[in-house]
Design a protein around this motif. Structure first.
Motif, PDB file in Angstrom:
ATOM      1  N   VAL A 284       5.202  80.103  59.963  1.00 22.10           N
ATOM      2  CA  VAL A 284       6.322  81.031  60.160  1.00 22.10           C
ATOM      3  C   VAL A 284       7.520  80.601  59.315  1.00 22.10           C
ATOM      4  O   VAL A 284       8.175  81.439  58.688  1.00 22.10           O
ATOM      5  CB  VAL A 284       6.708  81.149  61.653  1.00 22.10           C
ATOM      6  CG1 VAL A 284       8.001  81.937  61.826  1.00 22.10           C
ATOM      7  CG2 VAL A 284       5.587  81.802  62.440  1.00 22.10           C
ATOM      8  N   PHE A 285       7.815  79.307  59.272  1.00 21.73           N
ATOM      9  CA  PHE A 285       8.920  78.817  58.446  1.00 21.73           C
ATOM     10  C   PHE A 285       8.660  79.157  56.979  1.00 21.73           C
ATOM     11  O   PHE A 285       9.574  79.577  56.265  1.00 21.73           O
ATOM     12  CB  PHE A 285       9.097  77.303  58.618  1.00 21.73           C
ATOM     13  CG  PHE A 285      10.018  76.900  59.740  1.00 21.73           C
ATOM     14  CD1 PHE A 285      11.183  76.199  59.476  1.00 21.73           C
ATOM     15  CD2 PHE A 285       9.724  77.202  61.061  1.00 21.73           C
ATOM     16  CE1 PHE A 285      12.039  75.809  60.493  1.00 21.73           C
ATOM     17  CE2 PHE A 285      10.570  76.820  62.093  1.00 21.73           C
ATOM     18  CZ  PHE A 285      11.724  76.130  61.814  1.00 21.73           C
ATOM     19  N   ARG A 286       7.411  78.987  56.513  1.00 19.61           N
ATOM     20  CA  ARG A 286       7.081  79.301  55.113  1.00 19.61           C
ATOM     21  C   ARG A 286       7.185  80.804  54.838  1.00 19.61           C
ATOM     22  O   ARG A 286       7.680  81.217  53.795  1.00 19.61           O
ATOM     23  CB  ARG A 286       5.694  78.785  54.772  1.00 19.61           C
ATOM     24  CG  ARG A 286       5.678  77.274  54.634  1.00 19.61           C
ATOM     25  CD  ARG A 286       4.398  76.749  54.048  1.00 19.61           C
ATOM     26  NE  ARG A 286       4.540  75.329  53.792  1.00 19.61           N
ATOM     27  CZ  ARG A 286       3.648  74.421  54.128  1.00 19.61           C
ATOM     28  NH1 ARG A 286       2.520  74.780  54.700  1.00 19.61           N
ATOM     29  NH2 ARG A 286       3.859  73.148  53.869  1.00 19.61           N
TER      30      ARG A 286
ATOM     31  N   PHE B 146       0.634  73.256  67.545  1.00 19.83           N
ATOM     32  CA  PHE B 146       1.608  74.340  67.405  1.00 19.83           C
ATOM     33  C   PHE B 146       2.317  74.255  66.054  1.00 19.83           C
ATOM     34  O   PHE B 146       2.502  75.261  65.372  1.00 19.83           O
ATOM     35  CB  PHE B 146       2.628  74.257  68.555  1.00 19.83           C
ATOM     36  CG  PHE B 146       3.904  74.999  68.313  1.00 19.83           C
ATOM     37  CD1 PHE B 146       3.943  76.384  68.391  1.00 19.83           C
ATOM     38  CD2 PHE B 146       5.063  74.313  68.001  1.00 19.83           C
ATOM     39  CE1 PHE B 146       5.118  77.074  68.165  1.00 19.83           C
ATOM     40  CE2 PHE B 146       6.242  74.992  67.776  1.00 19.83           C
ATOM     41  CZ  PHE B 146       6.273  76.377  67.851  1.00 19.83           C
ATOM     42  N   LEU B 147       2.689  73.061  65.651  1.00 16.39           N
ATOM     43  CA  LEU B 147       3.394  72.857  64.389  1.00 16.39           C
ATOM     44  C   LEU B 147       2.531  73.328  63.214  1.00 16.39           C
ATOM     45  O   LEU B 147       2.986  74.099  62.363  1.00 16.39           O
ATOM     46  CB  LEU B 147       3.755  71.380  64.242  1.00 16.39           C
ATOM     47  CG  LEU B 147       4.805  70.986  63.238  1.00 16.39           C
ATOM     48  CD1 LEU B 147       6.133  71.653  63.561  1.00 16.39           C
ATOM     49  CD2 LEU B 147       4.979  69.472  63.242  1.00 16.39           C
ATOM     50  N   GLU B 148       1.283  72.899  63.184  1.00 17.52           N
ATOM     51  CA  GLU B 148       0.390  73.219  62.073  1.00 17.52           C
ATOM     52  C   GLU B 148      -0.051  74.684  62.057  1.00 17.52           C
ATOM     53  O   GLU B 148      -0.172  75.279  60.989  1.00 17.52           O
ATOM     54  CB  GLU B 148      -0.846  72.316  62.099  1.00 17.52           C
ATOM     55  CG  GLU B 148      -0.539  70.854  61.824  1.00 17.52           C
ATOM     56  CD  GLU B 148       0.081  70.621  60.461  1.00 17.52           C
ATOM     57  OE1 GLU B 148      -0.341  71.266  59.476  1.00 17.52           O
ATOM     58  OE2 GLU B 148       1.007  69.797  60.377  1.00 17.52           O
TER      59      GLU B 148
ATOM     60  N   GLY C 286       6.359  65.151  62.066  1.00 14.71           N
ATOM     61  CA  GLY C 286       6.679  65.624  63.406  1.00 14.71           C
ATOM     62  C   GLY C 286       7.638  66.793  63.467  1.00 14.71           C
ATOM     63  O   GLY C 286       8.172  67.092  64.525  1.00 14.71           O
ATOM     64  N   GLY C 287       7.878  67.447  62.343  1.00 15.37           N
ATOM     65  CA  GLY C 287       8.812  68.564  62.372  1.00 15.37           C
ATOM     66  C   GLY C 287       8.684  69.461  61.161  1.00 15.37           C
ATOM     67  O   GLY C 287       7.832  69.255  60.297  1.00 15.37           O
ATOM     68  N   VAL C 288       9.551  70.467  61.126  1.00 17.83           N
ATOM     69  CA  VAL C 288       9.614  71.379  59.992  1.00 17.83           C
ATOM     70  C   VAL C 288      11.074  71.787  59.829  1.00 17.83           C
ATOM     71  O   VAL C 288      11.788  71.944  60.818  1.00 17.83           O
ATOM     72  CB  VAL C 288       8.681  72.601  60.188  1.00 17.83           C
ATOM     73  CG1 VAL C 288       9.020  73.384  61.431  1.00 17.83           C
ATOM     74  CG2 VAL C 288       8.674  73.490  58.967  1.00 17.83           C
TER      75      VAL C 288
END
Length: 142
Positions: A46-48, A38-40, A68-70
């Motif tokens: 979406v954050f980018r 999900f993170l990758e 392990g996060g963003v």
């Protein structure tokens, strides 16, 4: 009290605790695997995209990807920001948002689950974008 009966109950409790622990570890391993995917594939893109959209509006934010996060952080106040991580203290582990915001000399820290369901599977890019817009409101007022 019958010692044999007490010992039998204790052995049953030990076996049940071991089974529960193994099942909990299996759920945690599965949640970690799903969260990394999900993170990758969802959260970091979406954050980018949000950082790019903010930059287009004259609001300078950067994306950081700690293990392990963003994090989405304002360029001028690196200690502030919105961070997505996996909370391993709950069963099953769930994505959690941490918002850090400085106000003068004090820092306000707030945590909440990413979604009401608190399950990694089923969280869409729209859910992440909606959360970011909601949490960015204090920075957008400036």
């Amino acid at each position: 009290m019958d010692i044999a009966q007490l010992r039998k109950q204790l052995i049953q409790a030990i076996e049940a605790a071991r089974r529960d622990g193994a099942a909990r570890r299996a759920r945690a391993d599965e949640a970690n695997r799903l969260y990394e995917t999900f993170l990758e594939t969802t959260a970091i893109p979406v954050f980018r995209a949000m950082a790019g959209a903010l930059k287009g509006e004259g609001l300078l934010f950067d994306v950081m990807t700690p293990l392990g996060g963003v994090r989405l952080v304002p360029e001028r106040q690196r200690e502030d920001g919105i961070e997505l991580t996996l909370d391993s203290s709950v069963d099953p582990p769930a994505p959690v948002i941490t918002v850090l915001r400085s106000r003068g000399s004090r820092t306000v820290r707030r945590e909440r689950p990413l979604t009401e369901t608190q399950r990694v599977e089923g969280i869409s890019d729209d859910d992440v974008a909606r959360m970011l817009i909601e949490e960015l409101r204090p920075w957008l007022e400036r």
